[in-house]
Write an enzyme that holds these catalytic residues in place. Structure first.
Site, short mmCIF file in Angstrom:
data_model
loop_
_atom_site.label_atom_id
_atom_site.label_comp_id
_atom_site.label_asym_id
_atom_site.label_seq_id
_atom_site.Cartn_x
_atom_site.Cartn_y
_atom_site.Cartn_z
N ASP A 186 1.07 -0.83 0.20
CA ASP A 186 0.18 0.31 0.17
C ASP A 186 0.92 0.79 -0.14
OD1 ASP A 186 -3.43 0.42 1.01
OD2 ASP A 186 -2.22 1.88 1.36
N GLN A 235 -17.45 2.82 4.45
CA GLN A 235 -17.17 2.61 2.80
C GLN A 235 -15.79 2.89 2.43
OE1 GLN A 235 -19.91 3.92 0.46
NE2 GLN A 235 -21.51 3.12 1.57
N HIS A 255 -10.62 -4.63 -3.07
CA HIS A 255 -9.67 -4.34 -2.97
C HIS A 255 -9.64 -4.90 -0.86
CE1 HIS A 255 -10.96 -0.12 -1.98
NE2 HIS A 255 -10.13 -0.23 -1.37
N1 GTA Z 1 -0.15 0.88 -3.87
O1 GTA Z 1 -1.54 5.12 -6.34
C1 GTA Z 1 -1.39 3.87 -5.56
C2 GTA Z 1 -2.21 3.98 -4.12
N2 GTA Z 1 -3.88 5.20 -3.32
C3 GTA Z 1 -3.80 6.30 -4.83
C4 GTA Z 1 -4.08 4.67 -2.69
N3 GTA Z 1 -3.84 3.27 -2.18
C5 GTA Z 1 -2.64 3.47 -2.92
N4 GTA Z 1 -1.66 1.81 -3.09
C6 GTA Z 1 -1.09 1.82 -3.43
N5 GTA Z 1 -0.67 3.06 -5.11
O2 GTA Z 1 -4.68 1.96 2.09
C7 GTA Z 1 -3.81 2.55 -1.20
C8 GTA Z 1 -4.65 3.26 0.08
C9 GTA Z 1 -5.46 2.58 0.85
C10 GTA Z 1 -6.13 1.95 0.13
C11 GTA Z 1 -7.68 2.30 -0.42
O3 GTA Z 1 -5.04 2.34 -0.91
O4 GTA Z 1 -3.81 4.06 0.85
P1 GTA Z 1 -9.92 2.41 0.71
O5 GTA Z 1 -10.27 2.31 -0.72
O6 GTA Z 1 -10.59 1.53 1.98
O7 GTA Z 1 -9.98 4.25 1.36
O8 GTA Z 1 -8.20 1.85 0.49
P2 GTA Z 1 -9.11 4.88 2.64
O9 GTA Z 1 -8.48 3.78 3.03
O10 GTA Z 1 -10.24 5.53 2.68
O11 GTA Z 1 -7.77 5.67 1.56
P3 GTA Z 1 -6.30 6.46 2.29
O12 GTA Z 1 -6.22 7.42 1.24
O13 GTA Z 1 -5.71 5.34 3.34
O14 GTA Z 1 -6.87 7.86 3.27
C12 GTA Z 1 -8.22 6.99 4.53
C13 GTA Z 1 -7.06 8.37 5.26
O15 GTA Z 1 -5.92 7.61 5.74
C14 GTA Z 1 -7.34 9.90 5.74
O16 GTA Z 1 -8.33 10.10 5.81
C15 GTA Z 1 -6.23 9.82 6.29
O17 GTA Z 1 -6.46 9.54 6.94
C16 GTA Z 1 -4.96 8.10 5.69
N6 GTA Z 1 -3.96 8.46 4.94
C17 GTA Z 1 -3.91 8.41 3.69
N7 GTA Z 1 -2.72 7.98 3.35
C18 GTA Z 1 -1.82 8.36 4.50
C19 GTA Z 1 -0.68 8.67 3.86
N8 GTA Z 1 0.30 8.54 2.86
N9 GTA Z 1 -0.05 8.34 5.06
C20 GTA Z 1 -0.62 8.78 6.36
N10 GTA Z 1 -2.02 8.95 6.59
C21 GTA Z 1 -2.90 8.94 5.39
#
Ligand code: GTA
Length: 326
Positions: free
Chosen positions: A194, A259, A266
């Site tokens: 991730d 959600q 995934h």
């Molecule tokens: N390998 O391009 C990618 C990519 N993207 C765009 C997202 N992910 C990716 N992984 C790869 N390449 O765990 C990952 C995300 C996430 C998963 C999607 O795909 O890191 P989800 O659809 O259930 O969405 O999972 P989720 O978990 O809400 O998304 P996300 O982005 O993790 O956000 C949730 C919260 O996590 C954010 O509000 C924030 O609090 C925290 N967060 C997000 N990104 C980061 C970060 N880089 N560092 C620290 N905290 C973070």
């Protein structure tokens, strides 16, 4: 079914601990993606802080990168056990306070052991900016009808783009980072680190399994027809992690968000010792529970009222309010 086990770095060390440390040191750190461009972050012009956390040592910054809106997330990385000796040996130390047997220092390890992980979203949409902003959160109760009448139309029209997901499945991006792949169209998936994991230590291991099937948006679409797929992800995903990182299945948290942010099915795999924000009970549904629920009630995810947390300024909340559901 074809298992490609796409792992360019796999080896055969017999000693478990040795393997764990060596493999993490030798992880492929990534690739340049679709268009081969690397971003120079010295060009980033910060305009506002969306969120920061002294406890998590993270900051979410909104700004501009080459005249495009961007969000940059900076995060201090965990310490690596295997680099401690080198870290102490190469550090500069300046005494701040000394009192009896107690003292504090400004401790400056060598630069390569003192890195900050940066995640960049560019160009960032308004939805990205909102997603990272700290806002009030409430629980939403979503009935079967609410899903059909409110949530589904919202997801269909407003969901974040899943281009990055298709890039991974089509090997246009992150190809070198794939840990395991089962390429079967119905039961297959790609397992890779991730974005949140720097792959330097297993303590904060975080992988995602992305399914090849493109017609499962979320938990709500799951039926007993998907049981084989879910079991396949659990079995082969955990096997690949034991083999690659030496982390046994009983030290893993394997779950799905509801959600999710991205509506292509995934599964999240975390080290159990790592407390990830999205692993809390209001959002994470354990994969093994999902499998059992589908076995005991084929209509479970179609008919059950599901609860999830949502930011009060999210458009979905306005739609629930307009429908008289909040
Ligand atoms: N390998 O391009 C990618 C990519 N993207 C765009 C997202 N992910 C990716 N992984 C790869 N390449 O765990 C990952 C995300 C996430 C998963 C999607 O795909 O890191 P989800 O659809 O259930 O969405 O999972 P989720 O978990 O809400 O998304 P996300 O982005 O993790 O956000 C949730 C919260 O996590 C954010 O509000 C924030 O609090 C925290 N967060 C997000 N990104 C980061 C970060 N880089 N560092 C620290 N905290 C973070």
């Amino acid at each position: 079914m074809a298992d490609t086990g796409a792992n360019p770095n796999s080896g055969n060390e017999s000693d478990e601990e040795n393997r764990k440390v060596k493999k993490l040191k030798g992880e492929p750190k990534g690739d340049r993606g679709e268009n081969g461009e690397e971003t120079n972050l010295s060009d980033f012009k910060p305009t506002s802080v969306l969120r920061d956390s002294a406890r998590d040592k993270t900051i979410f910054v909104h700004g501009e990168l080459k005249e495009q809106p961007a969000v940059v997330i900076l995060e201090k990385t965990p310490f690596g056990e295997d680099t401690l000796t080198e870290m102490f040996k190469g550090a500069k130390t300046n005494l701040e306070v000394k009192n009896d047997i107690y003292s504090t220092y400004v401790f400056q390890p060598p630069a390569h052991l003192n890195e900050i992980k940066a995640t960049v979203v560019c160009p960032a949409t308004e939805a990205h900016v909102q997603k990272y902003q700290r806002k009030e959160i409430i629980m939403v109760e979503e009935t079967e009808d609410d899903y059909k009448n409110i949530t589904l139309p919202y997801i269909t029209s407003k969901g974040l783009s899943v281009t990055w997901v298709y890039n991974i499945l089509e090997k246009k991006a992150e190809k070198e980072r794939i840990i395991f792949e089962d390429s079967d169209k119905e039961l297959g998936f790609v397992l890779l680190p991730d974005f949140k994991w720097d792959q330097k230590q297993v303590d904060d291991l975080y992988l995602i399994a992305i399914v090849h099937k493109r017609d499962i948006k979320s938990l709500r679409d799951l039926t007993p027809d998907h049981l084989q797929l879910l079991q396949n992800i659990y079995q082969k995903g955990t096997d690949a992690i034991v083999q690659r990182y030496g982390l046994p299945t009983n030290k893993l948290r394997v779950y799905v968000h509801y959600q999710p942010s991205y509506y292509h099915f995934h599964v999240h795999f975390n080290s159990l010792s790592y407390e990830v924000p999205g692993s809390r009970v209001e959002r994470a549904h354990l994969l093994q529970d999902i499998i059992q629920n589908l076995k005991s009630d084929p209509q479970y995810y179609k008919t059950r009222t599901l609860l999830f947390p949502m930011r009060t300024d999210d458009e979905l909340i306005s739609m629930y309010k307009a429908a008289g559901r909040l």
